[in-house]
Design a protein around this motif. Structure first.
Motif, short mmCIF file in Angstrom:
data_model
loop_
_atom_site.label_atom_id
_atom_site.label_comp_id
_atom_site.label_asym_id
_atom_site.label_seq_id
_atom_site.Cartn_x
_atom_site.Cartn_y
_atom_site.Cartn_z
N ARG A 133 0.77 -1.16 0.11
CA ARG A 133 -0.08 -0.09 0.00
C ARG A 133 0.85 1.10 0.01
O ARG A 133 0.57 2.31 -0.80
CB ARG A 133 -1.07 -0.21 1.03
CG ARG A 133 -1.95 -1.20 1.16
CD ARG A 133 -2.89 -1.29 2.39
NE ARG A 133 -3.77 -0.06 2.16
CZ ARG A 133 -4.62 0.26 3.53
NH1 ARG A 133 -4.54 -0.63 4.43
NH2 ARG A 133 -5.34 1.19 3.55
N THR A 134 1.87 1.36 0.88
CA THR A 134 2.56 2.63 0.93
C THR A 134 3.24 2.73 -0.24
O THR A 134 3.17 3.91 -1.00
CB THR A 134 3.68 2.43 2.18
OG1 THR A 134 2.89 2.44 3.36
CG2 THR A 134 4.42 3.84 2.15
N TYR A 135 4.07 1.70 -0.59
CA TYR A 135 4.36 1.92 -2.09
C TYR A 135 4.54 0.49 -2.77
O TYR A 135 4.85 -0.64 -2.06
CB TYR A 135 6.21 2.23 -2.28
CG TYR A 135 6.68 1.76 -3.62
CD1 TYR A 135 6.65 2.62 -4.52
CD2 TYR A 135 7.17 0.44 -3.80
CE1 TYR A 135 7.01 2.46 -6.06
CE2 TYR A 135 7.82 0.24 -5.19
CZ TYR A 135 7.62 1.06 -6.24
OH TYR A 135 8.13 1.00 -7.63
N SER A 215 13.42 2.03 8.95
CA SER A 215 12.96 2.12 10.40
C SER A 215 14.09 2.57 11.14
O SER A 215 13.97 2.35 12.63
CB SER A 215 12.33 0.56 11.01
OG SER A 215 13.62 -0.27 10.65
N VAL A 216 15.12 2.76 10.77
CA VAL A 216 16.28 3.13 11.49
C VAL A 216 16.22 4.72 11.74
O VAL A 216 16.59 5.08 12.94
CB VAL A 216 17.69 2.68 10.99
CG1 VAL A 216 18.98 3.37 11.38
CG2 VAL A 216 17.72 1.43 10.60
N GLY A 217 15.99 5.57 10.89
CA GLY A 217 15.86 6.90 11.13
C GLY A 217 17.01 7.67 11.00
O GLY A 217 17.71 7.95 10.20
N LYS A 218 17.51 8.40 11.99
CA LYS A 218 18.41 9.26 12.34
C LYS A 218 20.04 8.72 11.72
O LYS A 218 20.34 9.55 10.90
CB LYS A 218 18.83 9.75 13.89
CG LYS A 218 19.87 10.64 13.93
CD LYS A 218 20.20 11.01 15.60
CE LYS A 218 21.32 11.93 15.67
NZ LYS A 218 21.70 12.05 17.26
N ASP A 219 20.21 7.73 11.84
CA ASP A 219 21.54 7.08 11.28
C ASP A 219 21.43 7.09 9.82
O ASP A 219 22.59 6.78 9.09
CB ASP A 219 21.99 5.86 12.05
CG ASP A 219 22.52 5.99 13.46
OD1 ASP A 219 22.47 7.03 13.91
OD2 ASP A 219 22.68 5.10 14.20
N THR A 220 20.32 6.87 9.31
CA THR A 220 20.27 6.74 7.75
C THR A 220 19.72 7.83 6.89
O THR A 220 19.56 7.85 5.57
CB THR A 220 19.27 5.32 7.46
OG1 THR A 220 18.11 5.62 8.23
CG2 THR A 220 19.90 4.23 7.93
N TRP A 234 10.68 7.72 0.27
CA TRP A 234 11.20 7.44 1.43
C TRP A 234 9.95 6.96 2.26
O TRP A 234 9.30 7.62 2.80
CB TRP A 234 12.13 8.49 1.82
CG TRP A 234 12.89 8.27 3.08
CD1 TRP A 234 13.35 7.19 3.45
CD2 TRP A 234 13.26 9.22 4.19
NE1 TRP A 234 13.89 6.96 4.90
CE2 TRP A 234 13.86 8.48 5.21
CE3 TRP A 234 13.19 10.78 4.11
CZ2 TRP A 234 14.49 9.16 6.31
CZ3 TRP A 234 13.67 11.19 5.14
CH2 TRP A 234 14.12 10.58 6.38
N ALA A 235 9.86 5.73 2.62
CA ALA A 235 8.99 5.34 3.62
C ALA A 235 9.58 5.15 5.07
O ALA A 235 10.29 4.27 5.29
CB ALA A 235 8.16 4.10 3.16
N LEU A 236 9.51 6.20 5.99
CA LEU A 236 10.14 6.17 7.18
C LEU A 236 9.32 5.68 8.51
O LEU A 236 8.40 6.61 8.70
CB LEU A 236 10.72 7.55 7.61
CG LEU A 236 11.31 7.69 8.88
CD1 LEU A 236 12.60 6.93 9.03
CD2 LEU A 236 11.43 9.26 9.17
N ARG A 262 5.63 9.24 6.34
CA ARG A 262 5.77 8.50 7.75
C ARG A 262 4.49 8.02 8.20
O ARG A 262 3.81 8.36 9.10
CB ARG A 262 6.15 9.99 8.98
CG ARG A 262 6.61 9.08 10.43
CD ARG A 262 7.78 8.31 10.29
NE ARG A 262 8.16 7.97 11.58
CZ ARG A 262 7.64 6.95 12.38
NH1 ARG A 262 6.82 6.17 11.91
NH2 ARG A 262 8.32 6.64 13.67
N PRO A 263 4.54 6.81 7.88
CA PRO A 263 3.31 5.75 8.04
C PRO A 263 3.45 5.08 9.32
O PRO A 263 4.52 4.88 9.96
CB PRO A 263 3.12 4.73 6.70
CG PRO A 263 4.74 4.44 6.52
CD PRO A 263 5.53 5.83 6.94
#
Length: 324
Positions: A133-135, A215-220, A234-236, A262-263
């Motif tokens: 659904r998201t992509y 699902s990593v966030g800041k570091d990626t 970009w599905a964060l 940001r789902p």
């Protein structure tokens, strides 16, 4: 009284206390269930630390579980005592028994155990909404999935391969790389020793990928954006390394008219028909053998503190459950 893990104040794993709590009776539209197994997810850490706020304090954490219906309240007609059920995205699972809105429960089909159901509902339905659904992954796509050896990652890698995609997965060790490859990842990138952006570009002939599941966030960040081809997504869906800092939206146009979302699973299964459809598709791919659920760690629920320490210390792979 029943036993539950309760959080009286936000903090580290030590705030998870095994205590006696009152057990209310189910009201109209509700069901009382006895848990057999409870899933462990990184979102539980977000709630424990206060990164995600709860409606009240103290609270019982946990967003995924399976068990048996003990009793139902008025107006509940599609469930009965003895039914095997599972759920996700409904806080309060770290308990021996709980009351829950009946429309949040789905029946566990024959051939799927309580343990498998508890391990896959949140992570598996997350993989479903991301990939479908998201992509919507298409045959021939090459996708990038961060934390490919994690609970969602191992499910998503298998599912994406089943859909005809080539999966590039990032991992933190060679052991995790082997695990990801064994579960559908065609290529793995050890982000501790390799530049994942450069390697992704190399693997795609410089083109980039249509979607990065992160699902990593800041570091990626901002590397995930640099892996995308024009019009990429970009599905964060998580932030295990920390919150992504505020960003200038103009960067999206500069890097190729990119999309960012940001789902959360809570939104994707908020409607009953979406919940049922999502769960049924997950049950189908698991029963078909296209996706296997790897339960690599099991703890007694009363040892939730240690389970959280291991999860945050990146000592876990695949799914982790706590049993009662």
């Amino acid at each position: 009284m029943v036993k539950a893990i309760r959080v009286d104040d936000w903090g580290g794993p030590e705030v998870l206390k095994w205590v006696d709590v009152d057990q209310p009776e189910p009201g109209p539209g509700e069901a009382l269930i006895r848990h057999r197994a409870v899933g462990l997810n990184f979102i539980d850490v977000y709630f424990r630390t206060g990164l995600y706020k709860t409606p009240s304090m103290p609270f019982i954490p946990g967003n995924e579980g399976s068990g048996d219906v003990i009793a139902v309240g008025d107006g509940v007609t599609d469930l009965a005592p003895g039914d095997r059920v599972a759920y996700a995205a409904t806080p309060g699972s770290y308990s021996e028994e709980r009351v829950i809105a009946a429309d949040r429960l789905v029946k566990i089909p024959d051939g799927i155990s309580y343990e498998t159901a508890a391990a896959m509902m949140l992570k598996g339905m997350t993989a479903q909404y991301l990939l479908r659904r998201t992509y919507k992954v298409q045959p021939g796509d090459t996708i990038l999935f961060h934390a490919a050896a994690g609970g969602v990652g191992l499910i998503a890698c298998q599912w994406a391969k089943h859909l005809g995609a080539t999966v590039i997965g990032t991992v933190g060790s060679e052991e995790k790389a082997e695990l990801a490859r064994a579960h559908g990842a065609t290529h793995t990138i050890n982000y501790r020793t390799e530049d994942f952006v450069a390697r992704t570009r190399e693997l795609t002939g410089g083109e980039g990928v249509p979607v990065v599941y992160d699902s990593v966030g800041k570091d990626t960040y901002p590397g995930s954006l640099d892996c995308l081809r024009p019009l990429g997504v970009w599905a964060l869906f998580g932030q295990s390394s920390g919150v992504v800092p505020p960003m200038d939206l103009g960067i999206l146009s500069q890097k190729g008219s990119l999309y960012v979302t940001r789902p959360t699973l809570f939104t994707y299964v908020a409607r009953r028909d979406d919940l049922v459809a999502t769960a049924n598709e997950l049950f189908d791919v698991v029963k078909s053998g296209a996706v296997t659920i790897e339960i690599n760690q099991t703890y007694p629920l009363e040892n939730a503190e240690q389970a959280h320490r291991d999860l945050e210390g990146r000592k876990t792979t695949g799914a982790t459950i706590m049993t009662l």
